[in-house]
Enzyme design. Structure first.
Site, PDB file in Angstrom:
ATOM      1  CG  ASP A 153     -51.320   9.617 -88.123  1.00 51.53           C
ATOM      2  OD1 ASP A 153     -51.605   8.260 -89.430  1.00 51.53           O
ATOM      3  OD2 ASP A 153     -52.113  10.434 -88.855  1.00 51.53           O
ATOM      4  CG  HIS A 162     -47.941   3.327 -98.541  1.00 55.83           C
ATOM      5  ND1 HIS A 162     -48.881   1.995 -98.186  1.00 55.83           N
ATOM      6  CD2 HIS A 162     -48.690   3.956 -99.459  1.00 55.83           C
ATOM      7  CE1 HIS A 162     -50.264   2.356 -99.518  1.00 55.83           C
ATOM      8  NE2 HIS A 162     -49.962   2.918 -99.578  1.00 55.83           N
ATOM      9  N   GLY A 197     -39.965  -9.770 -96.630  1.00 47.93           N
ATOM     10  CA  GLY A 197     -38.585  -8.928 -95.806  1.00 47.93           C
ATOM     11  C   GLY A 197     -37.835  -8.509 -96.692  1.00 47.93           C
TER      12      GLY A 197
HETATM   13  C1  GAR Z   1     -43.858  -3.542 -99.510  1.00 52.47           C
HETATM   14  O1  GAR Z   1     -43.916  -3.040-100.707  1.00 52.47           O
HETATM   15  C2  GAR Z   1     -44.320  -2.690 -98.213  1.00 52.47           C
HETATM   16  O2  GAR Z   1     -44.518  -0.873 -99.700  1.00 52.47           O
HETATM   17  C3  GAR Z   1     -45.474  -2.718 -98.254  1.00 52.47           C
HETATM   18  O3  GAR Z   1     -45.550  -4.287 -98.082  1.00 52.47           O
HETATM   19  C4  GAR Z   1     -44.505  -4.845 -98.875  1.00 52.47           C
HETATM   20  C5  GAR Z   1     -43.657  -5.937 -98.108  1.00 52.47           C
HETATM   21  O4  GAR Z   1     -42.565  -5.711 -98.910  1.00 52.47           O
HETATM   22  N1  GAR Z   1     -46.432  -2.561 -97.541  1.00 52.47           N
HETATM   23  C6  GAR Z   1     -47.854  -2.095 -96.896  1.00 52.47           C
HETATM   24  O5  GAR Z   1     -48.519  -2.232 -98.800  1.00 52.47           O
HETATM   25  C7  GAR Z   1     -48.242  -1.449 -96.376  1.00 52.47           C
HETATM   26  N2  GAR Z   1     -49.587  -0.503 -96.546  1.00 52.47           N
HETATM   27  P1  GAR Z   1     -41.240  -6.970 -97.970  1.00 52.47           P
HETATM   28  O6  GAR Z   1     -42.145  -8.268 -97.223  1.00 52.47           O
HETATM   29  O7  GAR Z   1     -40.481  -7.993 -99.350  1.00 52.47           O
HETATM   30  O8  GAR Z   1     -39.975  -5.700 -97.689  1.00 52.47           O
END
Ligand code: GAR
Length: 212
Positions: A148, A116, A17
């Site tokens: 999308d 991403h 999060g």
């Molecule tokens: C983030 O680094 C985000 O870019 C990635 O998950 C992490 C979540 O971190 N998302 C993906 O890889 C989606 N394809 P967080 O829970 O600390 O925000």
């Protein structure tokens, strides 16, 4: 999407999060004309739910069903219902690790964004920072885009670059990309809340990056 009243956000996450916290902190500091109306997670123990609770923001775990990479039909209905009942204007995916499909995207057409950890269209999919390191690129970064039907293929709103250092490990690179994410995501949400982002097909206009 131009809002005099605060933009109501529904944030979906499966992990620790940190992006949600960055957005919530930016809102609390007065830099984003938005409020987080609801946080939803498909992972009962996800840190994002605890961070929301600490901030007094409504947060719920919704059982995702039998599939590993997407929501089953009942879960999809439950996610849509919860977000509609919370009257959200924008869905913010913040580390939500399931693919959202037809019914969900139809319910919130043009109103779902994702972050991403690479410069798309390079390295879509899982562990994008590791893909970048293994490939040997010298610059990577993060991307905020509309969602999308494809995987990490929607129109790009904003990007921020991160250099790849000779000394980087997957962990150190991931950490620096996450630092860039925490700057990029609140800035994009703020721009959407100000009604500055205009989209035509794949082209979006209006985002001024807080640094590249
Ligand atoms: C983030 O680094 C985000 O870019 C990635 O998950 C992490 C979540 O971190 N998302 C993906 O890889 C989606 N394809 P967080 O829970 O600390 O925000």
């Amino acid at each position: 999407m131009s809002h005099a009243s605060p933009l109501r956000l529904g944030v979906l996450g499966s992990g620790k999060g940190s992006n949600f916290c960055a957005i919530a902190d930016a809102i609390a500091a007065g830099g984003v004309n938005a409020e987080v109306a609801l946080v939803l997670s498909d992972v009962e123990s996800a840190g994002i739910l605890g961070h929301a609770a600490t901030r007094g923001i409504p947060a719920r775990y919704i059982e995702p069903g039998k599939f590993r990479t997407k929501l089953d039909e009942a879960a999809e209905v439950a996610f849509v219902k919860a977000l509609q009942e919370a009257r959200v204007d924008l869905i913010v995916l913040a580390g939500f690790m399931r693919i959202l499909k037809g019914e969900f995207l139809r319910a919130f057409e043009g109103r779902v964004i994702n972050i991403h950890p690479s410069l798309l269209p390079s390295f879509p999919g899982l562990e994008a920072w590791k893909q970048a390191l293994d490939y040997g690129v010298k610059v990577t970064g993060c991307t905020v885009h509309y969602v999308d039907q494809g995987i990490d293929t929607g129109a790009i709103i904003g990007q921020r670059t991160v250099p790849v250092l000779d000394t980087d490990t997957a962990a150190s690179l991931h950490e620096r990309i996450q630092g860039a994410e925490r700057q990029l995501y609140p800035a994009v949400v703020a721009a959407i809340a100000r009604g500055e982002i205009h989209t035509r097909g794949r082209q979006t206009r209006g985002f001024v990056s807080p640094g590249v």
